[in-house]
Motif scaffolding. Structure first.
Motif, PDB file in Angstrom:
ATOM      1  N   LEU A 174       0.832  -1.205   0.000  1.00  0.00           N
ATOM      2  CA  LEU A 174       0.000   0.000   0.000  1.00  0.00           C
ATOM      3  C   LEU A 174       0.865   1.253   0.000  1.00  0.00           C
ATOM      4  O   LEU A 174       0.533   2.241  -0.660  1.00  0.00           O
ATOM      5  CB  LEU A 174      -0.926  -0.010   1.225  1.00  0.00           C
ATOM      6  N   GLU A 175       1.953   1.215   0.731  1.00  0.00           N
ATOM      7  CA  GLU A 175       2.834   2.388   0.769  1.00  0.00           C
ATOM      8  C   GLU A 175       3.370   2.687  -0.631  1.00  0.00           C
ATOM      9  O   GLU A 175       3.355   3.830  -1.086  1.00  0.00           O
ATOM     10  CB  GLU A 175       3.982   2.132   1.743  1.00  0.00           C
ATOM     11  N   GLY A 184      -6.931   4.972  -3.463  1.00  0.00           N
ATOM     12  CA  GLY A 184      -5.800   4.269  -2.869  1.00  0.00           C
ATOM     13  C   GLY A 184      -5.762   4.447  -1.362  1.00  0.00           C
ATOM     14  O   GLY A 184      -5.594   3.493  -0.603  1.00  0.00           O
ATOM     15  N   ALA A 185      -5.944   5.689  -0.929  1.00  0.00           N
ATOM     16  CA  ALA A 185      -5.939   5.961   0.517  1.00  0.00           C
ATOM     17  C   ALA A 185      -7.125   5.292   1.187  1.00  0.00           C
ATOM     18  O   ALA A 185      -7.030   4.777   2.307  1.00  0.00           O
ATOM     19  CB  ALA A 185      -5.948   7.460   0.777  1.00  0.00           C
ATOM     20  N   GLY A 186      -8.259   5.299   0.489  1.00  0.00           N
ATOM     21  CA  GLY A 186      -9.448   4.658   1.039  1.00  0.00           C
ATOM     22  C   GLY A 186      -9.249   3.165   1.195  1.00  0.00           C
ATOM     23  O   GLY A 186      -9.646   2.566   2.197  1.00  0.00           O
ATOM     24  N   LEU A 187      -8.592   2.562   0.213  1.00  0.00           N
ATOM     25  CA  LEU A 187      -8.321   1.122   0.295  1.00  0.00           C
ATOM     26  C   LEU A 187      -7.380   0.829   1.448  1.00  0.00           C
ATOM     27  O   LEU A 187      -7.569  -0.129   2.192  1.00  0.00           O
ATOM     28  CB  LEU A 187      -7.721   0.641  -1.027  1.00  0.00           C
ATOM     29  N   ALA A 188      -6.368   1.682   1.605  1.00  0.00           N
ATOM     30  CA  ALA A 188      -5.426   1.506   2.718  1.00  0.00           C
ATOM     31  C   ALA A 188      -6.162   1.578   4.054  1.00  0.00           C
ATOM     32  O   ALA A 188      -5.936   0.772   4.956  1.00  0.00           O
ATOM     33  CB  ALA A 188      -4.317   2.563   2.662  1.00  0.00           C
ATOM     34  N   ALA A 189      -7.073   2.542   4.163  1.00  0.00           N
ATOM     35  CA  ALA A 189      -7.826   2.704   5.410  1.00  0.00           C
ATOM     36  C   ALA A 189      -8.713   1.485   5.644  1.00  0.00           C
ATOM     37  O   ALA A 189      -8.840   0.996   6.762  1.00  0.00           O
ATOM     38  CB  ALA A 189      -8.657   3.978   5.371  1.00  0.00           C
ATOM     39  N   LEU A 190      -9.321   0.973   4.563  1.00  0.00           N
ATOM     40  CA  LEU A 190     -10.196  -0.185   4.708  1.00  0.00           C
ATOM     41  C   LEU A 190      -9.409  -1.414   5.146  1.00  0.00           C
ATOM     42  O   LEU A 190      -9.871  -2.187   5.984  1.00  0.00           O
ATOM     43  CB  LEU A 190     -10.870  -0.501   3.367  1.00  0.00           C
ATOM     44  N   GLN A 195     -20.484   1.627   6.513  1.00  0.00           N
ATOM     45  CA  GLN A 195     -20.448   2.927   5.840  1.00  0.00           C
ATOM     46  C   GLN A 195     -19.127   3.115   5.102  1.00  0.00           C
ATOM     47  O   GLN A 195     -19.085   3.656   3.995  1.00  0.00           O
ATOM     48  CB  GLN A 195     -20.613   4.019   6.897  1.00  0.00           C
ATOM     49  N   ASP A 196     -18.030   2.671   5.727  1.00  0.00           N
ATOM     50  CA  ASP A 196     -16.710   2.800   5.086  1.00  0.00           C
ATOM     51  C   ASP A 196     -16.705   2.035   3.766  1.00  0.00           C
ATOM     52  O   ASP A 196     -16.205   2.528   2.756  1.00  0.00           O
ATOM     53  CB  ASP A 196     -15.611   2.238   6.007  1.00  0.00           C
ATOM     54  N   PHE A 197     -17.272   0.830   3.785  1.00  0.00           N
ATOM     55  CA  PHE A 197     -17.296   0.019   2.569  1.00  0.00           C
ATOM     56  C   PHE A 197     -18.154   0.691   1.503  1.00  0.00           C
ATOM     57  O   PHE A 197     -17.789   0.736   0.333  1.00  0.00           O
ATOM     58  CB  PHE A 197     -17.823  -1.391   2.868  1.00  0.00           C
ATOM     59  N   ASP A 198     -19.326   1.164   1.926  1.00  0.00           N
ATOM     60  CA  ASP A 198     -20.247   1.801   0.964  1.00  0.00           C
ATOM     61  C   ASP A 198     -19.608   3.004   0.312  1.00  0.00           C
ATOM     62  O   ASP A 198     -19.722   3.211  -0.898  1.00  0.00           O
ATOM     63  CB  ASP A 198     -21.540   2.229   1.673  1.00  0.00           C
ATOM     64  N   GLN A 199     -18.934   3.797   1.105  1.00  0.00           N
ATOM     65  CA  GLN A 199     -18.307   5.010   0.560  1.00  0.00           C
ATOM     66  C   GLN A 199     -17.241   4.656  -0.462  1.00  0.00           C
ATOM     67  O   GLN A 199     -17.106   5.324  -1.491  1.00  0.00           O
ATOM     68  CB  GLN A 199     -17.697   5.840   1.692  1.00  0.00           C
ATOM     69  N   PHE A 200     -16.494   3.600  -0.161  1.00  0.00           N
ATOM     70  CA  PHE A 200     -15.450   3.197  -1.109  1.00  0.00           C
ATOM     71  C   PHE A 200     -16.065   2.697  -2.405  1.00  0.00           C
ATOM     72  O   PHE A 200     -15.586   3.008  -3.497  1.00  0.00           O
ATOM     73  CB  PHE A 200     -14.545   2.131  -0.466  1.00  0.00           C
ATOM     74  N   ARG A 201     -17.147   1.922  -2.277  1.00  0.00           N
ATOM     75  CA  ARG A 201     -17.843   1.432  -3.492  1.00  0.00           C
ATOM     76  C   ARG A 201     -18.295   2.606  -4.347  1.00  0.00           C
ATOM     77  O   ARG A 201     -18.143   2.590  -5.568  1.00  0.00           O
ATOM     78  CB  ARG A 201     -19.067   0.611  -3.096  1.00  0.00           C
ATOM     79  N   GLU A 202     -18.872   3.579  -3.710  1.00  0.00           N
ATOM     80  CA  GLU A 202     -19.369   4.754  -4.454  1.00  0.00           C
ATOM     81  C   GLU A 202     -18.220   5.451  -5.162  1.00  0.00           C
ATOM     82  O   GLU A 202     -18.358   5.893  -6.303  1.00  0.00           O
ATOM     83  CB  GLU A 202     -20.022   5.748  -3.475  1.00  0.00           C
ATOM     84  N   LEU A 203     -17.099   5.554  -4.488  1.00  0.00           N
ATOM     85  CA  LEU A 203     -15.943   6.225  -5.085  1.00  0.00           C
ATOM     86  C   LEU A 203     -15.479   5.476  -6.325  1.00  0.00           C
ATOM     87  O   LEU A 203     -15.237   6.066  -7.378  1.00  0.00           O
ATOM     88  CB  LEU A 203     -14.823   6.315  -4.050  1.00  0.00           C
ATOM     89  N   LEU A 204     -15.384   4.143  -6.222  1.00  0.00           N
ATOM     90  CA  LEU A 204     -14.940   3.350  -7.364  1.00  0.00           C
ATOM     91  C   LEU A 204     -15.942   3.455  -8.507  1.00  0.00           C
ATOM     92  O   LEU A 204     -15.550   3.549  -9.679  1.00  0.00           O
ATOM     93  CB  LEU A 204     -14.771   1.880  -6.956  1.00  0.00           C
ATOM     94  N   ALA A 205     -17.221   3.436  -8.174  1.00  0.00           N
ATOM     95  CA  ALA A 205     -18.252   3.537  -9.218  1.00  0.00           C
ATOM     96  C   ALA A 205     -18.130   4.872  -9.938  1.00  0.00           C
ATOM     97  O   ALA A 205     -18.276   4.957 -11.158  1.00  0.00           O
ATOM     98  CB  ALA A 205     -19.634   3.381  -8.584  1.00  0.00           C
ATOM     99  N   ALA A 257      -5.083  12.799   5.680  1.00  0.00           N
ATOM    100  CA  ALA A 257      -5.626  13.812   4.773  1.00  0.00           C
ATOM    101  C   ALA A 257      -6.929  13.331   4.149  1.00  0.00           C
ATOM    102  O   ALA A 257      -7.917  14.090   4.059  1.00  0.00           O
ATOM    103  CB  ALA A 257      -4.600  14.130   3.683  1.00  0.00           C
ATOM    104  N   ARG A 258      -6.959  12.079   3.734  1.00  0.00           N
ATOM    105  CA  ARG A 258      -8.171  11.529   3.110  1.00  0.00           C
ATOM    106  C   ARG A 258      -9.312  11.471   4.121  1.00  0.00           C
ATOM    107  O   ARG A 258     -10.472  11.746   3.794  1.00  0.00           O
ATOM    108  CB  ARG A 258      -7.904  10.148   2.511  1.00  0.00           C
ATOM    109  N   LEU A 259      -8.952  11.119   5.338  1.00  0.00           N
ATOM    110  CA  LEU A 259      -9.954  11.058   6.402  1.00  0.00           C
ATOM    111  C   LEU A 259     -10.544  12.438   6.628  1.00  0.00           C
ATOM    112  O   LEU A 259     -11.759  12.601   6.761  1.00  0.00           O
ATOM    113  CB  LEU A 259      -9.256  10.584   7.689  1.00  0.00           C
ATOM    114  N   ALA A 260      -9.691  13.435   6.660  1.00  0.00           N
ATOM    115  CA  ALA A 260     -10.141  14.811   6.894  1.00  0.00           C
ATOM    116  C   ALA A 260     -11.050  15.262   5.750  1.00  0.00           C
ATOM    117  O   ALA A 260     -12.102  15.880   5.978  1.00  0.00           O
ATOM    118  CB  ALA A 260      -8.937  15.742   7.036  1.00  0.00           C
ATOM    119  N   GLU A 261     -10.662  14.938   4.532  1.00  0.00           N
ATOM    120  CA  GLU A 261     -11.467  15.369   3.372  1.00  0.00           C
ATOM    121  C   GLU A 261     -12.834  14.701   3.391  1.00  0.00           C
ATOM    122  O   GLU A 261     -13.860  15.329   3.097  1.00  0.00           O
ATOM    123  CB  GLU A 261     -10.727  15.032   2.066  1.00  0.00           C
TER     124      GLU A 261
END
Lengths: 654, 157
Positions: A12-13, A93-99, A111-121, A344-348
């Motif tokens: 991931l890094e 990428g950051a979202g995947l790392a967080a997941l 919710q974390d999973f749903d948000q990532f799905r939406e981002l990929l879509a 940063a991604r978390l903050a955004e």
């Protein structure tokens, strides 16, 4: 699981760094994709998917597969890479790392999973239908059978290289079975240096094993053959671009090897600790041996020259040992990059959820700290950042009404000051209202209503346990990590936290930590029968106090230091030993506790030295006031004390 | 540390068990080290130990967790010293039984008595509310002897 997780973190890094580089490569002049970067990112995502499967994190694995699909669309040229897509990919990428981290800890929410799905879509929706490439491939003169063998990716690379105006070559090569692998690797390595190796197709020939390599390159056949003929291969041009059609590197193609560039190996922290421990044992025994040898030489009447040589040899071993320890310390160092990215991604994301707009600026991401410190400091950084977004940054309308830009600014900075790192989180939001803080502290009974405090001391009240307004609780509920816990973590690491703020203008939190806990400069002191080590970073000054200079009674003693009264306490009291013997001059350490100075008396100073701080094992977190222990000569152990924690644990009034 | 390396180190440190009488173990018996702390006797599985050493000086901890009395340095490792006694003087305690695992524990003892091969029927399961961090007690050697479970011990601290 630990091995897989560690490997995932490494992947991931690298992936996050490559996504950042990919984003940086997008410009108006060079709108095309960077082939080698995308391939590397794709391979990392693919490997990560495999590891997630090994770890049993099936839901994250499924999302990693979708991410891989998005990257595949990118590398096939079906997803155009512009700034927006690059930014979304970095966020993914950051979202995947967080997941991955959350799922491994069992803290990832639906919710974390749903948000990532939406981002990929959202990213995938930007992909277009692939253009037909049949016509392009026909230009190469491959047989129907050969064309049928080409993968989707290989077809897309043919199209891309044709657009770039490159020549195509067919290279016939035969190999014997005994040395097949070695010869194959040698040839493909060479071809990858000369151009882009598009495909390897089966072929017929006189050798036991035959292949046909399709190469795209800007070189001519003579140049290519000069390199490969010694290997028994021969290149034939199968397509030449029309004159004047060569566009050079317009699409950003790079003639680089697609093989992984990593030359690193994975080392467990525990292995590094073990090596360090063994090195130290060797050093201690060498010192004993050299002392014994010296005694024996004296008895045997050896001359000064021999004894001097022995001494020199011992000194060389000591220098080599210190150099070895420094290298081992360096092995443990990792950069703050991934932590900053995630933060940063978390903050955004939090800002979006709250209907706010922010930009997060980062600097000093390459600052390196001991891995253990980076792991421990992540949660405090996230907490301070969440507070900045939740309570600091105003909604856009409110900001504009105040004459501020609608988009709030948060910055994450890391820098080094000697052996300490300063991680600063600042915002241009509403700042901390000292009157509100003071009211809350009075309400809590922490201060009297008529007690006067400086602005600095007032701000420090926010670190009191349980200090939070109702709105703060709503933002951090379920997180279980208040500012008092942030301060405690800083102290446990031998550091501190500072805050400054201006109402209406913003706040700045500085998390100050040592860069490493493994090898530190420490001051050794003696109290009663025992010796203790104190990180010199925690020492403001060493002084001697005359008993007559101590005023006050019982546990409210104080002395005058540089024109101000500071609390005075014996270290024996802080650590629960019997009272020390006091002499005419009491050796005393002036230390910092929560931006206040405290004088801590000991029985004897025993000098400064470099020490190896050894862990107390997995139960160390249950041991308060002590960060580790170190071996001293004679087999003694000195506990490495965390003086600020001990002062706070004692409940001393500062 | 990989398992291979850990077991090699165990074999090296198990030199500390030299001099103890050991019963021959069969395939279905458990090798237990019996040791004394004051008037009480305890047992621990030999496979859970890394050796028995002369106890070095113990540095007391300022806020020790339950049962931990301090830290001793043994062969380069910082060992948290566990006292299973009910508070009697530790001055006479001369042995430290090094326990395997990341918790870096050492059991303080007056002496290590012997190594026995306990048959399964000699190990009686204890209920969860027992006084010691033990899941079993050994019978057939006089008074029942709690068999210290090192995982339970680490969890209880």
């Amino acid at each position: 699981m630990g091995d897989y997780l560690s490997e995932s973190e490494q992947l991931l890094e690298g992936l996050l760094a490559d996504l950042e580089a990919l984003g940086a490569s997008v410009s108006d002049d060079n709108p095309g994709p960077r082939v080698h970067l995308i391939n590397r990112i794709f391979r990392a995502a693919h490997s990560l998917k495999g590891l997630l499967g090994m770890m049993g994190l099936d839901e994250v694995r499924a999302l990693a597969h979708k991410f891989e699909d998005v990257l595949d669309a990118l590398r096939l040229g079906n997803l155009a890479l512009d700034r927006e897509v690059a930014s979304l990919l970095e966020e993914a990428g950051a979202g995947l790392a967080a997941l991955v981290g959350g799922a491994a800890r069992g803290s990832a929410s639906g919710q974390d999973f749903d948000q990532f799905r939406e981002l990929l879509a959202s990213i995938a929706s930007r992909a277009r239908q692939p253009k037909p490439v049949a016509r392009a491939i026909e230009r190469l003169g491959l047989s129907d059978r050969e064309r049928a063998l080409l993968s989707k990716y290989e077809r897309s690379r043919i199209r891309a290289n044709l657009s770039a105006g490159r020549s195509f070559y067919s290279i016939a090569a035969g190999f014997d079975r005994e040395n097949l692998e070695e010869q194959y690797r040698a040839l493909t390595s060479k071809l990858e240096e000369l151009g882009e190796l598009i495909a390897v197709l089966p072929a017929s020939g006189s050798a036991p094993v035959n292949f046909k390599f399709i190469l795209a390159a800007q070189l001519d056949a003579a140049q290519i053959n000069k390199s490969i003929e010694p290997m028994g291969a021969l290149a034939e041009q199968i397509f030449a671009p029309k004159p004047g059609k060569q566009k050079g590197d317009q699409t950003g193609l790079e003639q680089q090897s697609l093989r992984p560039l990593s030359k690193s190996v994975q080392v467990e922290l525990a292995q590094v600790d073990e090596i360090s421990g063994l090195a130290h044992e060797l050093y201690i025994e060498t010192k004993r041996l050299s002392a014994l040898a010296d005694q024996m030489m004296l008895r045997a009447g050896c001359g000064a020259k021999e004894r001097f040589e022995l001494l020199q040899s011992a000194r060389r071993i000591e220098r080599d040992y210190l150099a070895l320890e420094e290298r081992l310390v360096e092995l443990r160092m990792v950069s703050l990059g991934q932590t900053f990215w995630r933060a940063a991604r978390l903050a955004e994301r939090l800002a979006r959820e709250l209907g706010k707009s922010i930009s997060v600026e980062m600097s000093g991401r390459s600052t390196q700290l001991d891995k253990m410190i980076v792991d421990r400091i992540a949660e405090p950084i996230y907490h301070v950042l969440r507070n900045a977004v939740d309570h600091g940054i105003e909604p856009p309308d409110e900001r504009r009404a105040m004459g501020k830009p609608g988009r709030g600014r948060i910055s994450l900075e890391a820098s080094l000051e000697g052996t300490r790192a300063i991680i600063a989180i600042s915002d241009d939001g509403r700042g901390i209202d000292p009157d509100q803080v003071r009211r809350r502290a009075i309400q809590m009974g922490a201060i009297a209503s008529n007690q006067r405090l400086s602005q600095k001391d007032t701000l420090r009240l926010i670190f009191l346990p349980g200090f939070s307004t109702a709105s703060e609780v709503s933002a951090v509920s379920g997180r279980g990590f208040g500012l008092d816990a942030v301060e405690r973590t800083m102290h446990e690491l031998g550091g501190e936290i500072r805050v400054s703020s201006q109402k209406g203008r913003g706040s700045r939190f500085e998390l100050i930590v040592p860069t490493t806990l493994l090898m530190i400069s420490a001051f050794i002191v003696r109290v009663v029968r025992w010796r203790y080590a104190i990180n010199v970073g925690q020492i403001e000054e060493l002084i001697y106090v005359h008993p007559g200079e101590i005023s006050g009674r019982n546990e409210r003693l104080s002395i005058n230091w540089r024109g101000m009264r500071i609390p005075f306490v014996e270290l024996s009291q802080l650590i629960g030993l019997e009272p020390m013997i006091r002499h005419d001059k009491i050796p005393t350490i002036v230390t910092r506790v929560a931006e206040r100075k405290v004088a801590v008396a000991v029985e004897r100073f025993e000098g400064q030295r470099e020490i190896i701080v050894k862990s107390l094992g997995k139960l160390a977190r249950k041991i308060k006031g002590v960060v580790g222990a170190t071996d001293l000569e004679g087999g003694d152990v000195a506990l490495v004390l965390d003086i600020p924690s001990l002062v706070l644990l004692k409940g001393m009034r500062l | 540390m990989t398992e291979k390396k850990r077991s090699k180190r165990s074999r090296d440190l198990r030199g500390g068990l030299i001099g103890l009488r050991a019963e021959e173990a069969s395939a279905d018996s458990a090798s237990l080290l019996l040791f004394s702390v004051g008037a009480s006797q305890f047992a621990v599985r030999v496979e859970d130990t890394e050796g028995v050493v002369e106890c070095p000086p113990i540095s007391p901890l300022p806020y020790p967790p339950q049962r931990i009395i301090g830290v001793a340095g043994v062969k380069g490792r910082m060992t948290l010293v566990v006292d299973l006694s009910s508070g009697s003087s530790q001055q006479q305690r001369r042995r430290l039984i090094l326990v395997k695992g990341d918790a870096q524990l050492g059991l303080l003892a007056d002496r290590a008595d012997r190594v026995i091969a306990a048959k399964p029927e000699q190990l009686i399961a204890l209920d969860q509310e027992g006084r010691w961090p033990a899941r079993f007690q050994l019978e057939g050697y006089g008074e029942p002897v709690p068999v210290i479970d090192v995982e339970l011990l680490a969890e209880s601290i």
